[in-house]
Write a protein that holds these residues in place. Sequence first.
Motif, PDB file in Angstrom:
ATOM      1  N   LYS A 195      -2.086  35.113 -16.086  1.00  0.00           N
ATOM      2  CA  LYS A 195      -2.163  35.601 -14.698  1.00  0.00           C
ATOM      3  C   LYS A 195      -2.307  34.433 -13.723  1.00  0.00           C
ATOM      4  O   LYS A 195      -1.696  34.421 -12.659  1.00  0.00           O
ATOM      5  N   ALA A 196      -3.127  33.467 -14.089  1.00  0.00           N
ATOM      6  CA  ALA A 196      -3.320  32.308 -13.207  1.00  0.00           C
ATOM      7  C   ALA A 196      -2.006  31.542 -13.045  1.00  0.00           C
ATOM      8  O   ALA A 196      -1.646  31.153 -11.923  1.00  0.00           O
ATOM      9  N   GLU A 197      -1.269  31.340 -14.147  1.00  0.00           N
ATOM     10  CA  GLU A 197       0.024  30.645 -14.076  1.00  0.00           C
ATOM     11  C   GLU A 197       1.009  31.418 -13.204  1.00  0.00           C
ATOM     12  O   GLU A 197       1.707  30.845 -12.374  1.00  0.00           O
ATOM     13  N   GLU A 198       1.050  32.723 -13.407  1.00  0.00           N
ATOM     14  CA  GLU A 198       1.942  33.584 -12.626  1.00  0.00           C
ATOM     15  C   GLU A 198       1.569  33.516 -11.136  1.00  0.00           C
ATOM     16  O   GLU A 198       2.437  33.436 -10.264  1.00  0.00           O
ATOM     17  N   GLY A 199       0.275  33.525 -10.862  1.00  0.00           N
ATOM     18  CA  GLY A 199      -0.204  33.418  -9.486  1.00  0.00           C
ATOM     19  C   GLY A 199       0.151  32.090  -8.852  1.00  0.00           C
ATOM     20  O   GLY A 199       0.578  32.033  -7.698  1.00  0.00           O
ATOM     21  N   LEU A 200      -0.005  31.004  -9.617  1.00  0.00           N
ATOM     22  CA  LEU A 200       0.367  29.674  -9.114  1.00  0.00           C
ATOM     23  C   LEU A 200       1.854  29.606  -8.806  1.00  0.00           C
ATOM     24  O   LEU A 200       2.256  29.031  -7.791  1.00  0.00           O
ATOM     25  N   ASP A 201       2.664  30.197  -9.677  1.00  0.00           N
ATOM     26  CA  ASP A 201       4.111  30.223  -9.426  1.00  0.00           C
ATOM     27  C   ASP A 201       4.428  30.922  -8.107  1.00  0.00           C
ATOM     28  O   ASP A 201       5.246  30.454  -7.321  1.00  0.00           O
ATOM     29  N   ALA A 202       3.756  32.050  -7.860  1.00  0.00           N
ATOM     30  CA  ALA A 202       3.978  32.794  -6.613  1.00  0.00           C
ATOM     31  C   ALA A 202       3.503  31.975  -5.407  1.00  0.00           C
ATOM     32  O   ALA A 202       4.172  31.941  -4.368  1.00  0.00           O
ATOM     33  N   LEU A 203       2.362  31.315  -5.532  1.00  0.00           N
ATOM     34  CA  LEU A 203       1.854  30.483  -4.435  1.00  0.00           C
ATOM     35  C   LEU A 203       2.798  29.310  -4.157  1.00  0.00           C
ATOM     36  O   LEU A 203       3.060  28.984  -2.994  1.00  0.00           O
ATOM     37  N   ASN A 204       3.313  28.692  -5.201  1.00  0.00           N
ATOM     38  CA  ASN A 204       4.272  27.599  -5.010  1.00  0.00           C
ATOM     39  C   ASN A 204       5.547  28.112  -4.346  1.00  0.00           C
ATOM     40  O   ASN A 204       6.119  27.450  -3.490  1.00  0.00           O
ATOM     41  N   ARG A 205       5.970  29.308  -4.734  1.00  0.00           N
ATOM     42  CA  ARG A 205       7.153  29.908  -4.107  1.00  0.00           C
ATOM     43  C   ARG A 205       6.876  30.183  -2.620  1.00  0.00           C
ATOM     44  O   ARG A 205       7.736  29.936  -1.770  1.00  0.00           O
ATOM     45  N   ALA A 206       5.677  30.669  -2.321  1.00  0.00           N
ATOM     46  CA  ALA A 206       5.315  30.938  -0.919  1.00  0.00           C
ATOM     47  C   ALA A 206       5.379  29.658  -0.092  1.00  0.00           C
ATOM     48  O   ALA A 206       5.901  29.664   1.022  1.00  0.00           O
ATOM     49  N   VAL A 207       4.879  28.555  -0.650  1.00  0.00           N
ATOM     50  CA  VAL A 207       4.933  27.280   0.076  1.00  0.00           C
ATOM     51  C   VAL A 207       6.380  26.833   0.244  1.00  0.00           C
ATOM     52  O   VAL A 207       6.755  26.316   1.295  1.00  0.00           O
ATOM     53  N   SER A 208       7.208  27.068  -0.770  1.00  0.00           N
ATOM     54  CA  SER A 208       8.618  26.673  -0.621  1.00  0.00           C
ATOM     55  C   SER A 208       9.336  27.549   0.410  1.00  0.00           C
ATOM     56  O   SER A 208      10.249  27.090   1.080  1.00  0.00           O
ATOM     57  N   LEU A 209       8.885  28.795   0.580  1.00  0.00           N
ATOM     58  CA  LEU A 209       9.469  29.674   1.608  1.00  0.00           C
ATOM     59  C   LEU A 209       9.029  29.260   3.012  1.00  0.00           C
ATOM     60  O   LEU A 209       9.796  29.381   3.963  1.00  0.00           O
ATOM     61  N   ASP A 210       7.786  28.797   3.152  1.00  0.00           N
ATOM     62  CA  ASP A 210       7.264  28.393   4.461  1.00  0.00           C
ATOM     63  C   ASP A 210       6.206  27.314   4.263  1.00  0.00           C
ATOM     64  O   ASP A 210       5.009  27.602   4.204  1.00  0.00           O
ATOM     65  N   SER A 211       6.666  26.075   4.162  1.00  0.00           N
ATOM     66  CA  SER A 211       5.760  24.962   3.831  1.00  0.00           C
ATOM     67  C   SER A 211       4.821  24.590   4.974  1.00  0.00           C
ATOM     68  O   SER A 211       3.855  23.861   4.769  1.00  0.00           O
ATOM     69  N   ASN A 212       5.084  25.084   6.173  1.00  0.00           N
ATOM     70  CA  ASN A 212       4.241  24.728   7.320  1.00  0.00           C
ATOM     71  C   ASN A 212       3.190  25.779   7.661  1.00  0.00           C
ATOM     72  O   ASN A 212       2.479  25.639   8.647  1.00  0.00           O
ATOM     73  N   HIS A 213       3.076  26.822   6.856  1.00  0.00           N
ATOM     74  CA  HIS A 213       2.161  27.908   7.184  1.00  0.00           C
ATOM     75  C   HIS A 213       0.728  27.563   6.769  1.00  0.00           C
ATOM     76  O   HIS A 213       0.435  27.377   5.589  1.00  0.00           O
ATOM     77  N   LYS A 214      -0.149  27.504   7.758  1.00  0.00           N
ATOM     78  CA  LYS A 214      -1.537  27.089   7.536  1.00  0.00           C
ATOM     79  C   LYS A 214      -2.258  27.974   6.524  1.00  0.00           C
ATOM     80  O   LYS A 214      -2.904  27.478   5.596  1.00  0.00           O
ATOM     81  N   GLU A 215      -2.164  29.285   6.691  1.00  0.00           N
ATOM     82  CA  GLU A 215      -2.886  30.224   5.829  1.00  0.00           C
ATOM     83  C   GLU A 215      -2.439  30.096   4.362  1.00  0.00           C
ATOM     84  O   GLU A 215      -3.258  30.133   3.443  1.00  0.00           O
ATOM     85  N   ILE A 216      -1.144  29.905   4.163  1.00  0.00           N
ATOM     86  CA  ILE A 216      -0.597  29.762   2.810  1.00  0.00           C
ATOM     87  C   ILE A 216      -1.121  28.475   2.173  1.00  0.00           C
ATOM     88  O   ILE A 216      -1.528  28.464   1.011  1.00  0.00           O
TER      89      ILE A 216
END
Length: 168
Positions: free
Chosen positions: A66-87
């Motif tokens: 679950k942690a690995e899957e979550g990290l993958d999603a978080l990394n994807r979120a940063v790649s979608l919007d790398s300038n978003h403070k909350e992310i």
Amino acid sequence: MKQFEEAKILHYKGVDGDKKAVIKANEMLLKLREAEPDNAQIEAYYGSTLVLLGRDAVKVLDRADKAEEGLDALNRAVSLDSNHKEIRLLRGNICLRLPESFFHCSETAIEDFTFLLDRYKENSGYLTPKQVREVLRNLAAAYQNAGKPDKADTVLQRIVEFERKKKG
């Protein structure tokens, strides 16, 4: 967006230990994610709930998966919007809290906290004083976790300087 705000509230209850809130937030975010697959914020919170589900899992392998899957999603979120403070705050905080010996993501936390502080240097309204202190403390801890105590000490000195400026 109302559902997203509700999911965020449940997410933060989950961060504070409410296991049922984590499950509900994850279910809500999964539906929102299906409707908006390229929404970086939804992806980030979804990833965070996966990590929280891992935290609450009984089996060690489930925790890691679950942690690995979550990290993958978080990394994807940063790649979608790398300038978003909350992310960046979400991913940095999660990477800081995961065991370095297993996940090796202190460098990612350092990257996120440095990114946030660089934006703050450019615009002093980017982070609140409370956020600056928290990000600096977290950056120092991430350096410590990454085996870089000298850099951690340098950041701790920045906290002292920041406090002095705020008072003076």
